[in-house]
Design a protein around this motif. Structure first.
Motif, short mmCIF file in Angstrom:
data_model
loop_
_atom_site.label_atom_id
_atom_site.label_comp_id
_atom_site.label_asym_id
_atom_site.label_seq_id
_atom_site.Cartn_x
_atom_site.Cartn_y
_atom_site.Cartn_z
N PRO A 55 -9.63 9.73 -2.44
CA PRO A 55 -9.79 9.75 -1.01
C PRO A 55 -9.28 10.79 -0.36
O PRO A 55 -8.64 11.82 -1.06
N THR A 56 -9.80 11.18 0.99
CA THR A 56 -9.50 12.39 1.67
C THR A 56 -8.18 12.28 2.46
O THR A 56 -7.88 11.21 2.96
N ALA A 57 -7.02 13.32 2.52
CA ALA A 57 -6.00 13.46 3.01
C ALA A 57 -6.10 13.44 4.49
O ALA A 57 -7.14 14.08 4.91
N ILE A 58 -5.31 12.62 5.25
CA ILE A 58 -5.49 12.70 6.52
C ILE A 58 -4.41 13.41 7.36
O ILE A 58 -3.21 13.29 6.83
N ARG A 59 -4.69 14.55 8.42
CA ARG A 59 -3.71 15.14 8.71
C ARG A 59 -3.02 14.55 9.95
O ARG A 59 -3.88 14.36 11.16
N VAL A 60 -1.93 14.58 9.96
CA VAL A 60 -1.02 14.11 10.95
C VAL A 60 -0.40 15.12 11.70
O VAL A 60 0.63 15.93 11.02
N VAL A 61 -0.15 15.29 13.19
CA VAL A 61 0.39 16.54 13.86
C VAL A 61 1.67 15.87 14.50
O VAL A 61 1.58 14.68 15.27
N ILE A 62 2.80 16.10 14.42
CA ILE A 62 4.16 15.87 15.02
C ILE A 62 4.50 16.70 15.87
O ILE A 62 4.68 17.89 15.68
N GLY A 90 10.19 7.11 10.67
CA GLY A 90 10.50 7.78 11.76
C GLY A 90 10.38 9.28 11.63
O GLY A 90 10.45 9.87 10.36
N THR A 91 9.78 10.09 12.51
CA THR A 91 9.36 11.31 12.63
C THR A 91 10.76 11.97 13.33
O THR A 91 11.20 11.99 14.44
N THR A 92 11.13 13.31 12.73
CA THR A 92 12.55 13.69 13.31
C THR A 92 12.14 15.23 13.63
O THR A 92 13.04 15.53 14.36
N GLU A 93 11.15 15.87 13.38
CA GLU A 93 10.85 17.24 13.53
C GLU A 93 9.50 17.24 13.78
O GLU A 93 8.82 16.73 13.05
N PRO A 94 9.12 18.39 14.59
CA PRO A 94 7.64 18.63 14.76
C PRO A 94 7.01 19.44 13.63
O PRO A 94 7.91 19.93 12.75
N GLY A 95 5.82 19.20 13.45
CA GLY A 95 5.33 19.82 12.09
C GLY A 95 4.02 19.03 11.84
O GLY A 95 3.41 18.31 12.69
N GLU A 103 0.45 15.57 5.69
CA GLU A 103 -0.87 15.35 5.13
C GLU A 103 -0.61 13.97 4.30
O GLU A 103 0.34 13.89 3.63
N ILE A 104 -1.27 12.94 4.83
CA ILE A 104 -1.05 11.59 4.27
C ILE A 104 -2.28 11.24 3.38
O ILE A 104 -3.41 11.33 3.63
N GLU A 105 -1.93 10.87 2.17
CA GLU A 105 -2.89 10.84 1.01
C GLU A 105 -2.85 9.43 0.67
O GLU A 105 -1.76 8.93 -0.06
N PRO A 106 -3.78 8.36 0.74
CA PRO A 106 -3.74 7.16 0.10
C PRO A 106 -3.94 7.14 -1.37
O PRO A 106 -4.46 7.84 -1.92
N ARG A 107 -2.89 6.16 -1.91
CA ARG A 107 -2.62 6.19 -3.48
C ARG A 107 -2.76 4.69 -3.80
O ARG A 107 -3.69 4.17 -2.97
N GLY A 139 0.97 -1.06 0.08
CA GLY A 139 -0.03 0.01 -0.05
C GLY A 139 0.81 1.44 0.09
O GLY A 139 1.73 1.17 0.75
N VAL A 140 0.67 2.25 -0.56
CA VAL A 140 1.31 3.46 -0.98
C VAL A 140 0.59 4.63 -0.52
O VAL A 140 -0.71 5.04 -0.95
N VAL A 141 1.08 5.54 0.23
CA VAL A 141 0.30 6.61 0.57
C VAL A 141 1.65 7.85 0.53
O VAL A 141 2.75 7.80 0.42
N GLY A 142 1.03 9.24 0.08
CA GLY A 142 1.78 10.14 -0.16
C GLY A 142 2.08 10.72 1.38
O GLY A 142 0.91 11.08 1.93
N VAL A 143 3.32 11.39 1.28
CA VAL A 143 3.40 12.09 2.55
C VAL A 143 3.77 13.55 2.12
O VAL A 143 4.78 13.88 1.79
N LEU A 144 2.92 14.47 2.60
CA LEU A 144 3.24 15.86 2.16
C LEU A 144 3.39 17.01 3.11
O LEU A 144 2.51 16.65 4.23
N GLY A 145 4.35 17.49 3.38
CA GLY A 145 4.60 18.40 4.61
C GLY A 145 5.76 19.42 4.21
O GLY A 145 6.59 19.18 3.25
N GLU A 146 6.17 20.22 5.18
CA GLU A 146 7.02 21.26 5.06
C GLU A 146 8.54 20.42 5.13
O GLU A 146 9.49 20.87 4.23
N MET A 147 8.57 19.67 5.91
CA MET A 147 9.98 19.13 6.01
C MET A 147 10.40 17.75 5.34
O MET A 147 11.50 17.51 5.15
#
Length: 475
Positions: free
Chosen positions: A310-317, A134-139, A142-146, A93-101
C-alpha cells in the motif's frame, strides 16, 4: 502623552494560525488475504477501506478507520466449534506512524458479537474498526497500512456431557449401567462403573475448567485425577467421604460434583481418571467450563496481509506547512483590562528602537511569526512636545503547539501626540467624549497675556502724560 501611555498599557494582541485545518479525508481501498486460525485451510479475501483525515489541528485526534467486507460471501471465517450466543470476533488493523516527532504503530480495533454458532459456521465481521492517537506537536506524519488481525473469543459457558457421549474413552474394566433407579438421582439415569483398581477413563474437552460428576456411596473409595498427564489440583477425591472427611451415610447419591479444576489455558485438554482402589467408582457425567477470557486464544487468530504494497498517506498536523501568520499592533485608545499580556512602560533599552521586530519561534512551534507594530496617530504634534518613549509589549501567540502559548517581546517606538477626540468642558453634557484636560501651559499663556495687557495699559498712560506735557509747553 498620558492618553498614549494608557492606550499602549491596555494593548495586547493574539495571533492564531492563518490557516485552520480543513476536514480533508483520504480514503483508499485495499485487498487483504487472510490465513491461519479462523480462516481455516482456505485463505479468506477481504476488501478493506482505510479512511483518515489528512489535515489536523494540534491536539485533534488522528482517527484511523477500517471498513471490512468479504470479497466472496462463500469464503468466510469459520467458527472453530459449537458455541452458545456471545462469541466475539475482533479485528485489529495496524498502521505504521512515521514522523520526526514520533514513530510507532497505531492499532484500530472493532468487534462483533455472534449468535449461536455451529462448528464450521460462518462468522460475521465488524463493520467499522477505529482507533485514534492524540497529536501534540505540529509536523507531518506518514501513515503506512500494515497487517490486519482477526481474533475469535469464545463466550463464557458451561456444558454437561453425559457419561456415554462421544469423546469419552473407557478401558475394558468399566461397565455401562442404564435405567438407574430414579431415587439415585443420576444424570439422565445412567452411569459407567467399575470395582477394578486402576481402571481408567479419558475425556478430551475444550475449555478452561472441568468437573467430574459421580455418585457418593458407602461402597465408593478414592479416585485419582490427571490433566494433560499431570496430577490434577487436587490430585484425589473420595466418593465415600464428605468434603470435611466425614463418611457418607448413603448408598447411592448420583449427580454429585466429586472433583473440579479451574484456571486452565483455553484450549483442548485431556482429563484422565483412575480408580484408586478395588472399591466402586462411578462416572455419571462431566461438566466443561469456559471462564470469561481476558484475551482471545491465539490459536484462533487469522493474519491478514495486503495483497499489494500500500501507499503511505501523508498527514499534516497544525493546519498545514509554510504558513506565516502576521500581526500588527495598533495602540488602543481605551485600556482593555481583560487582556492577559502584561505591559510595562519602562524604557528597559534606551536607544534600542526596532519598529519591525521578528521574534524567534519557540522550539515546539514550526510556523514563523513576524509582528509589525505601527502606532501612527493622525494628529501632528507640536515641535515642543516631541519626545521618544519606549514600551515593552508582551504578545500572546497561539500557534497550536504542545505549548499553546508562546511569549514574544516587541520593542515599540511611540511618538506622543494630541488625543484624537473632541474636548467637552468640565460640567458640560455627558456625550461620552473625553473631558477637557487642565494644562500648565494654558495657565502660563493666560498669565503671559495678562502681563502683556498690563504693560500695554501702562505704556498708554505714559504716552498720554507725555502728550499732555508737550501741550503745556506749547501753550
Amino acid at each position: 502623552m498620558a492618553a498614549l501611555a494608557l492606550g499602549l498599557a491596555g494593548t495586547a494582541f493574539v495571533v492564531g494560525p492563518s490557516m485552520t485545518a480543513q476536514a480533508e479525508t483520504a480514503q483508499i481501498d485495499m485487498d487483504y488475504r487472510c490465513t491461519r486460525g479462523v480462516a481455516g485451510s482456505t485463505p479468506v479475501n477481504l476488501k478493506v477501506t482505510l479512511a483518515l483525515q489528512t489535515a489536523l489541528k494540534v491536539r485533534e485526534p488522528l482517527d484511523v478507520r477500517w471498513g471490512l467486507a468479504y470479497k466472496d460471501s462463500l469464503n468466510t471465517f469459520l467458527s472453530p466449534g459449537l458455541f452458545p450466543a456471545g462469541a466475539r470476533v475482533t479485528a485489529t488493523g495496524v498502521v505504521g506512524v512515521l514522523g520526526e516527532m514520533w514513530e510507532g504503530e497505531l492499532n484500530s480495533i472493532g468487534s462483533k458479537d455472534e449468535g449461536e454458532l455451529d462448528s464450521g459456521g460462518a462468522l460475521g465481521l465488524p463493520e467499522l474498526v477505529s482507533g485514534s492517537v492524540g497529536t501534540t506537536e505540529p509536523g507531518v506524519w506518514e501513515i503506512e497500512p500494515r497487517n490486519l488481525y482477526i481474533d475469535f473469543t469464545p463466550p463464557a459457558s458451561e456444558e454437561v456431557v453425559n457419561d456415554d457421549e462421544a469423546g469419552i474413552t473407557y478401558d475394558a474394566n468399566w461397565q455401562d449401567s442404564s435405567d438407574r433407579l430414579p431415587y439415585y438421582g443420576d444424570y439422565l439415569r445412567d452411569v459407567h462403573w467399575t470395582k477394578v483398581k486402576d481402571a481408567r477413563v479419558d475425556y478430551k474437552f475444550t475449555g478452561t475448567g472441568i468437573d467430574f460428576i459421580s455418585e457418593q456411596s458407602t461402597h465408593g473409595g478414592p479416585v485419582r485425577f490427571f490433566v494433560d498427564g499431570k496430577a490434577g489440583i487436587p490430585a484425589t477425591a473420595d466418593s465415600s467421604k464428605e468434603r470435611n472427611g466425614a463418611p457418607v451415610l448413603v448408598e447411592h447419591k448420583g449427580n454429585h460434583n466429586l472433583w473440579s479444576m479451574r484456571g486452565l489455558s483455553y484450549g483442548q485438554h485431556t482429563l484422565t481418571v483412575y480408580n484408586g482402589d478395588d472399591t466402586e467408582a462411578y462416572v455419571d457425567a462431566f461438566r466443561v467450563i469456559t471462564e470469561e477470557l481476558r484475551d482471545p486464544p491465539q490459536q484462533f487468530r487469522a493474519v491478514c496481509k495486503p495483497v499489494k504494497t500500500p501507499t503511505a498517506i501523508r498527514v499534516v498536523i497544525g493546519g498545514g506547512t509554510g504558513s506565516s501568520p502576521s500581526a500588527s499592533v495598533e495602540p488602543s485608545e481605551s485600556p482593555d483590562t481583560s487582556a492577559s499580556p502584561s505591559v510595562s512602560p519602562t524604557d528597559e533599552n534606551p536607544g534600542d528602537e526596532s519598529p519591525s521586530p521578528s521574534p524567534s519561534a519557540s522550539p515546539s512551534a514550526s510556523p514563523s511569526l513576524s509582528a509589525t507594530p505601527s502606532p501612527s496617530p493622525s494628529a501632528s504634534p507640536s515641535p515642543a512636545a516631541v519626545q521618544t518613549q519606549h514600551y515593552i509589549v508582551t504578545a500572546v501567540v497561539t500557534q497550536g503547539s504542545p505549548s499553546p502559548t508562546a511569549t514574544r517581546t516587541v520593542t515599540l517606538t511611540a511618538t506622543p501626540s494630541v488625543a484624537q477626540v473632541a474636548i467637552t468642558p468640565q460640567g458640560g453634557a455627558q456625550t461620552g467624549e473625553a473631558p477637557e484636560r487642565v494644562s500648565f501651559s494654558g495657565m502660563l499663556l493666560i498669565g503671559s497675556g495678562g502681563a502683556l495687557l498690563l504693560i500695554g495699559m501702562l505704556s498708554g498712560v505714559a504716552m498720554l502724560r507725555r502728550r499732555a506735557a508737550h501741550s503745556g509747553e506749547r501753550g
